[in-house]
Motif scaffolding. Structure first.
Motif, PDB file in Angstrom:
ATOM      1  N   ASN A  32      39.600 -77.260 -82.264  1.00 34.54           N
ATOM      2  CA  ASN A  32      38.848 -77.279 -81.006  1.00 34.54           C
ATOM      3  C   ASN A  32      38.432 -78.687 -80.576  1.00 34.54           C
ATOM      4  O   ASN A  32      37.569 -78.849 -79.724  1.00 34.54           O
ATOM      5  N   TRP A  33      39.041 -79.711 -81.173  1.00 33.51           N
ATOM      6  CA  TRP A  33      38.719 -81.080 -80.800  1.00 33.51           C
ATOM      7  C   TRP A  33      39.027 -81.303 -79.312  1.00 33.51           C
ATOM      8  O   TRP A  33      40.006 -80.770 -78.786  1.00 33.51           O
ATOM      9  N   PRO A  34      38.203 -82.092 -78.570  1.00 34.19           N
ATOM     10  CA  PRO A  34      37.045 -82.844 -79.065  1.00 34.19           C
ATOM     11  C   PRO A  34      35.738 -82.074 -78.910  1.00 34.19           C
ATOM     12  O   PRO A  34      35.290 -81.830 -77.799  1.00 34.19           O
ATOM     13  N   LEU A  35      35.192 -81.646 -80.021  1.00 36.34           N
ATOM     14  CA  LEU A  35      33.852 -81.084 -80.006  1.00 36.34           C
ATOM     15  C   LEU A  35      32.838 -82.220 -80.130  1.00 36.34           C
ATOM     16  O   LEU A  35      33.077 -83.219 -80.813  1.00 36.34           O
ATOM     17  N   THR A  36      31.691 -82.074 -79.477  1.00 37.77           N
ATOM     18  CA  THR A  36      30.672 -83.116 -79.558  1.00 37.77           C
ATOM     19  C   THR A  36      30.103 -83.226 -80.963  1.00 37.77           C
ATOM     20  O   THR A  36      29.926 -84.315 -81.508  1.00 37.77           O
ATOM     21  N   LEU A  37      29.828 -82.079 -81.579  1.00 43.01           N
ATOM     22  CA  LEU A  37      29.206 -82.063 -82.899  1.00 43.01           C
ATOM     23  C   LEU A  37      29.978 -81.081 -83.779  1.00 43.01           C
ATOM     24  O   LEU A  37      29.852 -79.875 -83.622  1.00 43.01           O
ATOM     25  N   SER A  38      30.795 -81.583 -84.695  1.00 44.94           N
ATOM     26  CA  SER A  38      31.596 -80.720 -85.549  1.00 44.94           C
ATOM     27  C   SER A  38      30.831 -80.361 -86.814  1.00 44.94           C
ATOM     28  O   SER A  38      29.827 -80.976 -87.151  1.00 44.94           O
ATOM     29  N   ARG A  39      31.368 -79.391 -87.564  1.00 52.32           N
ATOM     30  CA  ARG A  39      30.754 -79.014 -88.829  1.00 52.32           C
ATOM     31  C   ARG A  39      30.840 -80.160 -89.849  1.00 52.32           C
ATOM     32  O   ARG A  39      29.943 -80.331 -90.670  1.00 52.32           O
ATOM     33  N   ASP A  40      31.911 -80.942 -89.796  1.00 48.86           N
ATOM     34  CA  ASP A  40      32.047 -82.053 -90.733  1.00 48.86           C
ATOM     35  C   ASP A  40      30.883 -83.037 -90.636  1.00 48.86           C
ATOM     36  O   ASP A  40      30.485 -83.640 -91.633  1.00 48.86           O
ATOM     37  N   GLY A  41      30.339 -83.209 -89.430  1.00 53.49           N
ATOM     38  CA  GLY A  41      29.264 -84.168 -89.238  1.00 53.49           C
ATOM     39  C   GLY A  41      27.980 -83.811 -89.942  1.00 53.49           C
ATOM     40  O   GLY A  41      27.085 -84.661 -90.096  1.00 53.49           O
ATOM     41  N   ALA A  42      27.875 -82.550 -90.400  1.00 60.70           N
ATOM     42  CA  ALA A  42      26.716 -82.121 -91.179  1.00 60.70           C
ATOM     43  C   ALA A  42      27.049 -81.973 -92.661  1.00 60.70           C
ATOM     44  O   ALA A  42      26.195 -81.571 -93.446  1.00 60.70           O
ATOM     45  N   ARG A  43      28.286 -82.293 -93.036  1.00 61.88           N
ATOM     46  CA  ARG A  43      28.740 -82.106 -94.416  1.00 61.88           C
ATOM     47  C   ARG A  43      28.982 -83.422 -95.142  1.00 61.88           C
ATOM     48  O   ARG A  43      29.587 -83.432 -96.209  1.00 61.88           O
ATOM     49  N   THR A  44      28.540 -84.514 -94.576  1.00 65.15           N
ATOM     50  CA  THR A  44      28.809 -85.823 -95.164  1.00 65.15           C
ATOM     51  C   THR A  44      28.022 -86.010 -96.465  1.00 65.15           C
ATOM     52  O   THR A  44      27.027 -85.324 -96.714  1.00 65.15           O
ATOM     53  N   PRO A  45      28.463 -86.947 -97.319  1.00 68.77           N
ATOM     54  CA  PRO A  45      27.831 -87.102 -98.639  1.00 68.77           C
ATOM     55  C   PRO A  45      26.345 -87.441 -98.562  1.00 68.77           C
ATOM     56  O   PRO A  45      25.881 -88.157 -97.678  1.00 68.77           O
ATOM     57  N   MET A  46      25.619 -86.915 -99.523  1.00 70.47           N
ATOM     58  CA  MET A  46      24.184 -87.123 -99.646  1.00 70.47           C
ATOM     59  C   MET A  46      23.893 -88.579-100.029  1.00 70.47           C
ATOM     60  O   MET A  46      24.482 -89.114-100.970  1.00 70.47           O
ATOM     61  N   PRO A  47      22.968 -89.263 -99.323  1.00 72.35           N
ATOM     62  CA  PRO A  47      22.618 -90.635 -99.680  1.00 72.35           C
ATOM     63  C   PRO A  47      21.485 -90.681-100.716  1.00 72.35           C
ATOM     64  O   PRO A  47      20.358 -90.304-100.430  1.00 72.35           O
ATOM     65  N   TRP A  48      21.808 -91.169-101.907  1.00 76.24           N
ATOM     66  CA  TRP A  48      20.825 -91.209-102.979  1.00 76.24           C
ATOM     67  C   TRP A  48      20.206 -92.601-103.172  1.00 76.24           C
ATOM     68  O   TRP A  48      19.010 -92.707-103.395  1.00 76.24           O
ATOM     69  N   ARG A  49      21.036 -93.656-103.076  1.00 78.73           N
ATOM     70  CA  ARG A  49      20.535 -95.011-103.327  1.00 78.73           C
ATOM     71  C   ARG A  49      20.932 -95.947-102.187  1.00 78.73           C
ATOM     72  O   ARG A  49      22.112 -96.060-101.851  1.00 78.73           O
ATOM     73  N   HIS A  50      19.942 -96.609-101.627  1.00 73.62           N
ATOM     74  CA  HIS A  50      20.162 -97.489-100.484  1.00 73.62           C
ATOM     75  C   HIS A  50      21.083 -98.650-100.817  1.00 73.62           C
ATOM     76  O   HIS A  50      21.950 -99.051-100.021  1.00 73.62           O
ATOM     77  N   SER A  51      20.946 -99.238-101.998  1.00 69.52           N
ATOM     78  CA  SER A  51      21.637-100.483-102.325  1.00 69.52           C
ATOM     79  C   SER A  51      23.044-100.285-102.862  1.00 69.52           C
ATOM     80  O   SER A  51      23.827-101.232-102.922  1.00 69.52           O
ATOM     81  N   ALA A  52      23.383 -99.103-103.267  1.00 72.14           N
ATOM     82  CA  ALA A  52      24.697 -98.864-103.860  1.00 72.14           C
ATOM     83  C   ALA A  52      25.770 -98.748-102.782  1.00 72.14           C
ATOM     84  O   ALA A  52      25.535 -98.187-101.704  1.00 72.14           O
TER      85      ALA A  52
END
Length: 544
Positions: free
Chosen positions: A402-422
């Motif tokens: 269905n591209w181009p969707l404004t907000l896809s499901r992938d945009g909410a599935r990105t990796p969790m940020p644990w450490r700012h400096s890494a």
């Protein structure tokens, strides 16, 4: 005084003994994106286990794991190829057992997904079913002959686009799929299929799980007469796919589904104090949610979609949702979420970037004040916004189709940020399966843990408040005031009365005359206080 525009009917408190799950706070983990322990760029069970202390520190009662079963990953685990094992990318059954043990040591219950309306086309059941009309599993899926002109048996449409039927030359028939063609529809009318699925529940119950989220329950059974769906009447709601053009009377929501739900509930109850929550979406969701949770012999709760796709949060929306679940005999118990793995991040739907931080605090106090179970999606405690994934990095089949969707499901599935400096933000050393959000490093767990005024620490305080003030978890709810900007309601139970008030807009608001102005403040954000409501101000207090 602004005249209230919301219904103010009270919902009466229950007199029943309260099980552990009633009013619980539950944290959803999307395993691919939570924590990667082996550097392959994909989160896994060992990574989750290593980060369970973070989840426990929030003060939630349980975590819910999205699918981790063997799968070709056409729909990232919701196409199950083996219901009783762990996909190697996530680990092993021993890793699962270790996760359960550690979670229980930390006082956390564990829920897992079950996908019983369809399987993967790689599941041995389907491989055998498509091999021959005389095979052992021939009628374990929904097969039908073509119409005389060769077209599909019905006009039913798939959720993901296109007909809900795919031709299979091996059997010389069409098979049904409500979602991707790689997700063939199980024939749950078949008693053998029902028993096989009950055996799956028993397998995981024996491994110590504390409950289940039942995926797409209203899709579990079809109309055996294969009648065409009628067209849907025109409304103001946009139609973005063929699925939206029909009333889904026959491809889903068959009246025999509750009978199977009762069989599942009886088995689950035989294993002790467990919890079941149904995912029920669609145009008739509210009626079906109540149907599947009625009478104490079906699922415990249903997972509401009221907020997940809403483009704006309004007082009226919240009031309507709360009052749609009165505490009357025979009515089930609601569950609420503002975000999940299928919906765009709420902070990118409901507020502009300038007011995001203030809105996030108000939003969190609102969630913890709702009557029902509440679900937090991983990263919601950090205030993560949606990530704009470029087309060439999209993984989600729905977003690609269905591209181009404004907000896809992938945009909410990105990796969790644990450490700012890494460089890997603490997620894992490999190239992640989805890109990190550019603004997520500044919102990482380690940064917010050090800041006493962060959203993360507000979430911890708010969830602790919900634990210590049972009126918030299980008490009655009554709307005190509702207009275009403000919502106020009270929660009453176990000798407690708590007033919650929210300014959902960025401008200052006049305190409503029909809400108390003095009392003991339990928690507040954005300089709110009894009698004063700045932009996005919110507070919970015990009135004098």
């Amino acid at each position: 005084m602004t005249k209230p525009i919301c219904d103010t009917r009270p919902a009466h408190p229950s007199l029943q003994d309260t099980p552990w799950w009633k009013g619980a706070s539950i944290y959803q983990v999307y395993p691919r994106s939570f924590a990667d322990s082996n550097g392959d760029g994909i989160g896994d069970l060992a990574g989750i286990t290593a980060r369970l202390e973070h989840i426990a520190s929030l003060g939630v009662d349980a975590l819910w794991l999205s699918p981790f079963f063997p799968s070709p990953m056409k729909d990232f685990g919701y196409d199950v190829a083996d219901y009783c094992n762990v996909d190697p990318i996530f680990g092993t059954l021993a890793d699962f057992d270790a996760l359960i043990a550690r979670a229980h040591d930390l006082g956390l219950k564990v829920l897992i997904d079950q996908v019983f309306s369809h399987s993967s086309d790689q599941h041995p059941w389907f491989v055998d079913s498509r091999s021959s009309k005389a095979s052992a599993h021939a009628d374990w899926y929904v097969w039908a002959d073509a119409k005389s002109d060769g077209s599909p048996p019905t006009n039913w449409q798939s959720v993901f686009g296109g007909p809900a039927w795919t031709w299979d030359a091996r059997r010389g028939q069409y098979y049904m799929h409500n979602f991707l063609k790689e997700q063939p529809q199980l024939n749950v009318h078949n008693p053998k299929v029902q028993q096989a699925l009950l055996d799956v529940l028993g397998f995981w119950l024996d491994r110590g799980v504390d409950g289940f989220r039942m995926d797409a329950v209203n899709f579990a059974m079809h109309d055996p007469e294969l009648r065409d769906n009628p067209p849907a009447p025109l409304t103001d709601k946009p139609r973005t796919r063929p699925f939206d053009f029909q009333l889904k009377l026959y491809n889903q929501s068959h009246p025999d589904i509750p009978g199977f739900v009762e069989r599942m509930r009886a088995l689950i109850d035989s294993h002790g104090d467990k919890f079941t929550v149904a995912e029920v979406g669609g145009d008739d969701a509210e009626r079906e949610m109540k149907l599947f949770t009625a009478g104490g012999t079906r699922f415990d709760s249903a997972y509401g979609f009221d907020f997940l796709y809403a483009e704006k949060l309004t007082p009226q929306m919240v009031a309507d949702a709360l009052l749609s679940w009165p505490d009357t005999p025979g009515t089930g118990w609601p569950s609420w979420a503002f975000e999940n793995h299928d919906a765009p991040r709420a902070l990118s739907r409901w507020v502009d970037a300038e007011h995001r931080d203030a809105f996030a605090g108000m939003k969190m106090l609102l969630l913890v004040a709702l009557r029902g179970n509440i679900f937090l999606y991983q990263g919601e405690e950090l205030g993560l916004p949606q990530v704009d994934i470029p087309f060439e990095r999209l993984q989600d089949p729905e977003a690609i189709t269905n591209w181009p969707l404004t907000l896809s499901r992938d945009g909410a599935r990105t990796p969790m940020p644990w450490r700012h400096s890494a460089n890997d933000l603490g997620f894992g050393s490999g190239d992640p399966w989805l890109p990190f959000g550019e603004d997520h490093a500044a919102l990482s767990v380690d940064v917010q843990a050090r800041d006493p005024h962060s959203l993360l620490n507000l979430v911890r305080a708010a969830l602790q408040l919900r634990k210590t003030h049972r009126a918030l978890a299980t008490g009655s709810v009554a709307i005190l005031h509702c207009d275009a900007q403000l919502l106020a309601f009270e929660r009453v139970g176990q000798g407690q009365r708590i007033v919650a008030i929210f300014n959902m807009q960025a401008g200052d608001a006049r305190w409503p005359e029909d809400v108390p102005t003095t009392g003991e403040v339990l928690i507040a954000v954005n300089d709110a206080a009894p009698g004063a409501l700045p932009g996005h101000g919110a507070l919970l207090f015990v009135p004098d």
